[in-house]
Design an enzyme around this catalytic site. Structure first.
Site, PDB file in Angstrom:
ATOM      1  CG  ASP A  13      -1.756   1.155   1.425  1.00  0.00           C
ATOM      2  OD1 ASP A  13      -1.622   2.125   0.656  1.00  0.00           O
ATOM      3  OD2 ASP A  13      -2.601   1.113   2.333  1.00  0.00           O
ATOM      4  N   GLY A  35      -9.854   4.288  -5.579  1.00  0.00           N
ATOM      5  CA  GLY A  35      -8.526   3.733  -5.847  1.00  0.00           C
ATOM      6  C   GLY A  35      -7.446   4.323  -4.960  1.00  0.00           C
ATOM      7  CG  ASP A  37      -7.306  10.689  -6.000  1.00  0.00           C
ATOM      8  OD1 ASP A  37      -6.671  11.313  -5.128  1.00  0.00           O
ATOM      9  OD2 ASP A  37      -8.006  11.237  -6.870  1.00  0.00           O
ATOM     10  N   GLY A 123      -5.810   1.426 -13.182  1.00  0.00           N
ATOM     11  CA  GLY A 123      -6.982   0.961 -12.446  1.00  0.00           C
ATOM     12  C   GLY A 123      -8.235   1.368 -13.196  1.00  0.00           C
ATOM     13  CB  VAL A 124     -10.798   3.932 -12.341  1.00  0.00           C
ATOM     14  CG1 VAL A 124     -12.033   4.547 -12.958  1.00  0.00           C
ATOM     15  CG2 VAL A 124     -11.130   3.424 -10.949  1.00  0.00           C
TER      16      VAL A 124
HETATM   17  N1  AR6 Z   1      -1.391   1.583  -3.072  1.00  0.00           N
HETATM   18  C1  AR6 Z   1      -0.844   1.296  -4.263  1.00  0.00           C
HETATM   19  N2  AR6 Z   1      -1.578   1.052  -5.364  1.00  0.00           N
HETATM   20  C2  AR6 Z   1      -2.919   1.127  -5.237  1.00  0.00           C
HETATM   21  C3  AR6 Z   1      -3.585   1.449  -4.032  1.00  0.00           C
HETATM   22  C4  AR6 Z   1      -2.751   1.687  -2.904  1.00  0.00           C
HETATM   23  N3  AR6 Z   1      -3.259   2.015  -1.710  1.00  0.00           N
HETATM   24  N4  AR6 Z   1      -4.927   1.451  -4.253  1.00  0.00           N
HETATM   25  C5  AR6 Z   1      -5.104   1.143  -5.551  1.00  0.00           C
HETATM   26  N5  AR6 Z   1      -3.917   0.935  -6.152  1.00  0.00           N
HETATM   27  P1  AR6 Z   1      -6.576   3.835  -9.786  1.00  0.00           P
HETATM   28  P2  AR6 Z   1      -6.242   5.378 -12.269  1.00  0.00           P
HETATM   29  C6  AR6 Z   1      -3.594   0.597  -7.549  1.00  0.00           C
HETATM   30  O1  AR6 Z   1      -7.908   3.376 -10.219  1.00  0.00           O
HETATM   31  O2  AR6 Z   1      -6.435   4.169 -13.104  1.00  0.00           O
HETATM   32  C7  AR6 Z   1      -9.533   7.618  -9.020  1.00  0.00           C
HETATM   33  O3  AR6 Z   1     -10.892   7.629  -8.694  1.00  0.00           O
HETATM   34  C8  AR6 Z   1      -4.673  -0.016  -8.403  1.00  0.00           C
HETATM   35  O4  AR6 Z   1      -4.737  -1.419  -8.184  1.00  0.00           O
HETATM   36  O5  AR6 Z   1      -6.405   4.260  -8.372  1.00  0.00           O
HETATM   37  O6  AR6 Z   1      -5.121   6.300 -12.623  1.00  0.00           O
HETATM   38  C9  AR6 Z   1      -8.999   9.005  -9.326  1.00  0.00           C
HETATM   39  O7  AR6 Z   1      -9.655   9.998  -8.599  1.00  0.00           O
HETATM   40  C10 AR6 Z   1      -4.177   0.303  -9.803  1.00  0.00           C
HETATM   41  O8  AR6 Z   1      -3.221  -0.659 -10.255  1.00  0.00           O
HETATM   42  O9  AR6 Z   1      -6.043   5.067 -10.701  1.00  0.00           O
HETATM   43  C11 AR6 Z   1      -9.244   9.136 -10.799  1.00  0.00           C
HETATM   44  O10 AR6 Z   1     -10.551   9.605 -11.054  1.00  0.00           O
HETATM   45  C12 AR6 Z   1      -3.435   1.630  -9.628  1.00  0.00           C
HETATM   46  O11 AR6 Z   1      -3.306   1.806  -8.223  1.00  0.00           O
HETATM   47  C13 AR6 Z   1      -9.085   7.736 -11.310  1.00  0.00           C
HETATM   48  O12 AR6 Z   1      -9.365   6.873 -10.211  1.00  0.00           O
HETATM   49  C14 AR6 Z   1      -4.162   2.828 -10.211  1.00  0.00           C
HETATM   50  O13 AR6 Z   1      -5.553   2.660 -10.106  1.00  0.00           O
HETATM   51  C15 AR6 Z   1      -7.668   7.472 -11.766  1.00  0.00           C
HETATM   52  O14 AR6 Z   1      -7.597   6.192 -12.299  1.00  0.00           O
END
Ligand code: AR6
Length: 176
Positions: A13, A35, A37, A123-124
């Site tokens: 994390d 996510g 964020d 992610g998203v």
């Molecule tokens: N530590 C490390 N990695 C993580 C964690 C964590 N605590 N939590 C999730 N991940 P995403 P995006 C990973 O969706 O695709 C948000 O709502 C996750 O498994 O967080 O850039 C923002 O506000 C994935 O591999 O970011 C934006 O609206 C990676 O982090 C949107 O999502 C990124 O997933 C951005 O989407």
């Protein structure tokens, strides 16, 4: 160039990392979300959002804006905005590359030595992990060569799959 000491790939994390800079995967409104964020904002506390609102009117895709780390162990957070994957023909590769490049350049300007990244856009925003990892590797090797003050780049992956993909992609420079 010896990258073994400078690049670390771990399954963790990102909010728990003790580094100079934690990079967030934000949206262009810098409005917070789910996510990583959501996790970063929760761990940092509400003042981080207050600073974002006070200082910035959003952020272009491929760039980043900085705040203090507040309750995180990091000194600063770079809120980077990666591209939303729309099939790959809409500059997604370049924009993802710029987002990382922007963070490395900010880090150079701020004269910090250690940085932790999540898998921005993977992610998203749906950017294919394998393709992202290749881009991340290229820009990271380039910037480590360019900015000699960089001591440690830590890629914090959240799933086994992401961790394995990163490990395979970086295997030739990390000897693992
Ligand atoms: N530590 C490390 N990695 C993580 C964690 C964590 N605590 N939590 C999730 N991940 P995403 P995006 C990973 O969706 O695709 C948000 O709502 C996750 O498994 O967080 O850039 C923002 O506000 C994935 O591999 O970011 C934006 O609206 C990676 O982090 C949107 O999502 C990124 O997933 C951005 O989407």
């Amino acid at each position: 160039m010896d990258y073994v000491d400078k690049i670390k790939i771990i399954k963790v994390d990102i909010t728990k990392k003790q580094v100079d800079i934690i990079v967030n995967a934000a949206n262009k409104e810098l409005a917070g979300g789910g996510g990583v964020d959501g996790a970063i904002h929760r761990a940092a506390g509400p003042e981080m959002m207050d600073e974002l609102k006070e200082k910035y009117k959003g952020c272009s895709v491929g760039e980043a804006r900085k705040t203090k780390g507040y309750d995180l162990q990091a000194k600063l957070v770079y809120h980077a905005v990666g591209p939303i994957w729309r099939g790959g023909k809409n500059n997604e590769d370049e924009l993802l590359r710029y987002a990382y490049s922007y963070c490395y350049d900010l880090m150079y300007i701020d004269n910090f030595k250690t940085i932790a990244f999540p898998a921005i856009s993977c992610g998203v925003y749906n950017f294919p992990l394998q393709r992202a990892a290749k881009i991340v590797k290229e820009i990271t090797l380039e910037k480590i060569k360019e900015h000699k003050q960089i001591k440690k780049v830590i890629f914090c992956l959240f799933s086994d799959k992401a961790f394995e993909i990163y490990q395979k992609t970086f295997a030739d420079v990390l000897n693992n």
